[in-house]
Design an enzyme around this catalytic site. Structure first.
Site, PDB file in Angstrom:
ATOM      1  N   TYR A  65      -1.226   8.464  -2.212  1.00 55.64           N
ATOM      2  CA  TYR A  65      -1.337   8.156  -3.635  1.00 55.64           C
ATOM      3  C   TYR A  65      -2.621   8.767  -4.231  1.00 55.64           C
ATOM      4  O   TYR A  65      -2.697   9.027  -5.426  1.00 55.64           O
ATOM      5  CB  TYR A  65      -1.426   6.643  -3.842  1.00 55.64           C
ATOM      6  CG  TYR A  65      -0.113   5.891  -3.845  1.00 55.64           C
ATOM      7  CD1 TYR A  65       1.072   6.465  -3.393  1.00 55.64           C
ATOM      8  CD2 TYR A  65      -0.070   4.579  -4.319  1.00 55.64           C
ATOM      9  CE1 TYR A  65       2.261   5.742  -3.403  1.00 55.64           C
ATOM     10  CE2 TYR A  65       1.107   3.859  -4.340  1.00 55.64           C
ATOM     11  CZ  TYR A  65       2.281   4.442  -3.883  1.00 55.64           C
ATOM     12  OH  TYR A  65       3.437   3.723  -3.909  1.00 55.64           O
TER      13      TYR A  65
ATOM     14  N   CYS B 271      -4.450  -1.583  -1.798  1.00 56.34           N
ATOM     15  CA  CYS B 271      -4.639  -0.157  -2.030  1.00 56.34           C
ATOM     16  C   CYS B 271      -5.683  -0.016  -3.136  1.00 56.34           C
ATOM     17  O   CYS B 271      -5.507  -0.555  -4.239  1.00 56.34           O
ATOM     18  CB  CYS B 271      -3.315   0.466  -2.478  1.00 56.34           C
ATOM     19  SG  CYS B 271      -3.450   2.192  -2.928  1.00 56.34           S
ATOM     20  N   ASN B 272      -6.747   0.698  -2.823  1.00 49.96           N
ATOM     21  CA  ASN B 272      -7.808   0.880  -3.816  1.00 49.96           C
ATOM     22  C   ASN B 272      -7.327   1.721  -4.989  1.00 49.96           C
ATOM     23  O   ASN B 272      -7.691   1.465  -6.137  1.00 49.96           O
ATOM     24  CB  ASN B 272      -9.002   1.577  -3.175  1.00 49.96           C
ATOM     25  CG  ASN B 272      -9.753   0.686  -2.222  1.00 49.96           C
ATOM     26  OD1 ASN B 272     -10.764   0.096  -2.572  1.00 49.96           O
ATOM     27  ND2 ASN B 272      -9.260   0.558  -1.001  1.00 49.96           N
ATOM     28  N   THR B 273      -6.508   2.736  -4.691  1.00 52.93           N
ATOM     29  CA  THR B 273      -6.061   3.642  -5.743  1.00 52.93           C
ATOM     30  C   THR B 273      -5.216   2.883  -6.769  1.00 52.93           C
ATOM     31  O   THR B 273      -5.409   3.031  -7.981  1.00 52.93           O
ATOM     32  CB  THR B 273      -5.254   4.809  -5.130  1.00 52.93           C
ATOM     33  OG1 THR B 273      -5.975   5.313  -4.000  1.00 52.93           O
ATOM     34  CG2 THR B 273      -5.025   5.911  -6.121  1.00 52.93           C
TER      35      THR B 273
ATOM     36  N   ASP C 198       0.867  -1.190   0.000  1.00 59.52           N
ATOM     37  CA  ASP C 198       0.000   0.000   0.000  1.00 59.52           C
ATOM     38  C   ASP C 198       0.898   1.233   0.000  1.00 59.52           C
ATOM     39  O   ASP C 198       2.114   1.128   0.160  1.00 59.52           O
ATOM     40  CB  ASP C 198      -0.894  -0.012   1.249  1.00 59.52           C
ATOM     41  CG  ASP C 198      -1.803   1.203   1.324  1.00 59.52           C
ATOM     42  OD1 ASP C 198      -2.353   1.606   0.276  1.00 59.52           O
ATOM     43  OD2 ASP C 198      -1.974   1.779   2.417  1.00 59.52           O
ATOM     44  N   SER C 199       0.259   2.401  -0.111  1.00 62.73           N
ATOM     45  CA  SER C 199       1.017   3.642  -0.023  1.00 62.73           C
ATOM     46  C   SER C 199       1.542   3.879   1.397  1.00 62.73           C
ATOM     47  O   SER C 199       2.496   4.625   1.577  1.00 62.73           O
ATOM     48  CB  SER C 199       0.128   4.813  -0.429  1.00 62.73           C
ATOM     49  OG  SER C 199      -0.988   4.868   0.440  1.00 62.73           O
TER      50      SER C 199
ATOM     51  N   CYS D  10     -11.067   2.710   0.607  1.00 60.43           N
ATOM     52  CA  CYS D  10      -9.652   3.044   0.770  1.00 60.43           C
ATOM     53  C   CYS D  10      -9.215   2.243   1.983  1.00 60.43           C
ATOM     54  O   CYS D  10      -9.922   2.227   3.001  1.00 60.43           O
ATOM     55  CB  CYS D  10      -9.481   4.543   1.015  1.00 60.43           C
ATOM     56  SG  CYS D  10      -7.804   4.994   1.542  1.00 60.43           S
ATOM     57  N   THR D  11      -8.080   1.583   1.867  1.00 54.81           N
ATOM     58  CA  THR D  11      -7.700   0.660   2.940  1.00 54.81           C
ATOM     59  C   THR D  11      -7.345   1.379   4.239  1.00 54.81           C
ATOM     60  O   THR D  11      -7.220   0.749   5.282  1.00 54.81           O
ATOM     61  CB  THR D  11      -6.532  -0.244   2.487  1.00 54.81           C
ATOM     62  OG1 THR D  11      -5.477   0.586   1.988  1.00 54.81           O
ATOM     63  CG2 THR D  11      -6.989  -1.211   1.405  1.00 54.81           C
ATOM     64  N   HIS D  12      -7.169   2.697   4.178  1.00 54.09           N
ATOM     65  CA  HIS D  12      -6.937   3.450   5.417  1.00 54.09           C
ATOM     66  C   HIS D  12      -8.232   3.598   6.245  1.00 54.09           C
ATOM     67  O   HIS D  12      -8.168   3.788   7.453  1.00 54.09           O
ATOM     68  CB  HIS D  12      -6.432   4.857   5.093  1.00 54.09           C
ATOM     69  CG  HIS D  12      -4.982   4.935   4.738  1.00 54.09           C
ATOM     70  ND1 HIS D  12      -4.475   4.420   3.570  1.00 54.09           N
ATOM     71  CD2 HIS D  12      -3.916   5.465   5.405  1.00 54.09           C
ATOM     72  CE1 HIS D  12      -3.160   4.646   3.524  1.00 54.09           C
ATOM     73  NE2 HIS D  12      -2.808   5.277   4.621  1.00 54.09           N
TER      74      HIS D  12
ATOM     75  N   GLU E 137      -2.662   8.721   8.698  1.00 54.00           N
ATOM     76  CA  GLU E 137      -1.200   8.587   8.747  1.00 54.00           C
ATOM     77  C   GLU E 137      -0.610   9.363   9.931  1.00 54.00           C
ATOM     78  O   GLU E 137       0.442   9.021  10.444  1.00 54.00           O
ATOM     79  CB  GLU E 137      -0.560   9.067   7.429  1.00 54.00           C
ATOM     80  CG  GLU E 137      -0.822   8.153   6.244  1.00 54.00           C
ATOM     81  CD  GLU E 137       0.032   6.881   6.217  1.00 54.00           C
ATOM     82  OE1 GLU E 137       1.204   6.937   6.611  1.00 54.00           O
ATOM     83  OE2 GLU E 137      -0.493   5.819   5.784  1.00 54.00           O
TER      84      GLU E 137
HETATM   85  N1  DGL Z   1      -4.821   3.186   1.108  1.00 53.24           N
HETATM   86  C1  DGL Z   1      -4.822   3.526  -0.265  1.00 53.24           C
HETATM   87  C2  DGL Z   1      -6.148   3.264  -0.924  1.00 53.24           C
HETATM   88  O1  DGL Z   1      -6.765   2.291  -0.550  1.00 53.24           O
HETATM   89  C3  DGL Z   1      -4.139   4.791  -0.659  1.00 53.24           C
HETATM   90  C4  DGL Z   1      -4.471   6.004   0.064  1.00 53.24           C
HETATM   91  C5  DGL Z   1      -3.582   7.126  -0.375  1.00 53.24           C
HETATM   92  O2  DGL Z   1      -2.370   6.948  -0.347  1.00 53.24           O
HETATM   93  O3  DGL Z   1      -4.112   8.184  -0.770  1.00 53.24           O
HETATM   94  O4  DGL Z   1      -6.568   3.946  -1.820  1.00 53.24           O
END
Ligand code: DGL
Length: 276
Positions: free
Chosen positions: A47, A78-80, A15-16, A189-191, A157
């Site tokens: 990302y 990571c979804n992005t 992931d990012s 988004c995985t966050h 973060e």
């Molecule tokens: N966690 C990532 C996602 O699922 C990236 C979030 C990011 O870096 O903006 O999209």
């Protein structure tokens, strides 16, 4: 090469930053015998607000790095990246590679009763339109309301998981979902699962929150089973079961990752991802 050796290879998750740990955590829960490698691109997070070209370039570098680790499968946590780079790069990877968007879409369609689904995501994920595409492939009658939530990743973060700032951001971003009476929201988004309690508090108990990590891990298990790659409990121990790599400050990552995973993780190694 025998199947046994292949089985023993680790699965890579990337992931990012911290977000992919929510997927890593789910893999630990569903597939506890697997060895795992995690890479968090902490020097280049977020990302979500970057262009498709940049995300593809970053992902190529990460895949080059993972190639040096002899992994048996890759989970794009990571979804992005799943939205922007997976289709483009998947044929260049020699091992099974699984993203989070398709499983997330599938889980949401299974859950919704009113066929009104909300998608919270990064700007990139929303712009890609991939969630609506996959949802409509399964059921064209579903109404999908997407909302980019760019502030949530930096808040996560920074460790502000339970903080009035995060609550206010979630409240503003999800207003449209309340107005549109959606019954299911994808944490796209995985966050976001790291602030699940805040999202739950703001949206209330009547809305189903979908964390794509669950279906993603189920899809991973199916692929490993099909290819005879599942690691069994009696496989010989060949090294530490979990290894962590980051592109920036390992100490900060270690502290947060240990909080997410609820055990003290081994020292993460800092790598120069630009060199790959
Ligand atoms: N966690 C990532 C996602 O699922 C990236 C979030 C990011 O870096 O903006 O999209």
């Amino acid at each position: 090469m025998t199947n046994l050796q292949e089985n023993e290879k680790p699965i890579a998750v990337f992931d990012s930053g911290l977000g992919g740990l929510t997927v890593f955590r789910e893999i630990l829960r569903q597939l506890p015998d697997e060895n795992l490698i995690y890479f968090g691109d902490t020097a280049r997070v977020p990302y979500g607000s970057k262009s498709r070209e940049t995300i593809i370039h970053y992902t190529e570098q990460i895949l080059n790095f993972l190639r040096t680790k002899e992994v048996k499968a890759i989970v794009v946590a990571c979804n992005t990246v799943s939205a922007y780079a997976l289709e483009e790069l998947k044929d260049r990877v020699e091992v099974p590679i699984i993203g989070v968007v398709k499983p997330g879409a599938y889980a949401a369609v299974k859950q919704t009763k009113t066929r009104r689904i909300g998608v919270m995501g990064t700007e990139g994920t929303v712009r890609s339109g991939l969630y609506p595409t996959y949802i409509h492939e399964i059921d064209p009658s579903v109404l999908v309301f997407q909302k980019p939530c760019p502030l949530i990743v930096p808040l996560v973060e920074e460790g502000l998981w339970d903080d009035p700032l995060t609550t206010e951001a979630v409240r503003r971003y999800t207003r449209v979902f309340r107005e549109e009476h959606i019954d299911t929201v994808i944490m796209g988004c995985t966050h976001y699962p790291l602030v699940r309690d805040t999202i739950r508090k703001v949206l209330g108990d009547d809305v189903t929150l979908v964390n794509p990590a669950y279906e993603t891990t189920a899809a991973l298990r199916r692929v490993l089973e099909e290819k005879g790659l599942l690691r069994t409990m009696d496989a010989p121990v060949t090294g530490p079961p979990y290894r962590f790599y980051v592109s920036d400050d390992p100490e900060k990552f270690k502290e947060f990752a240990s909080r997410v995973l609820r055990f003290e993780i081994p020292e993460p190694r800092k790598i120069d991802i630009e060199a790959y």
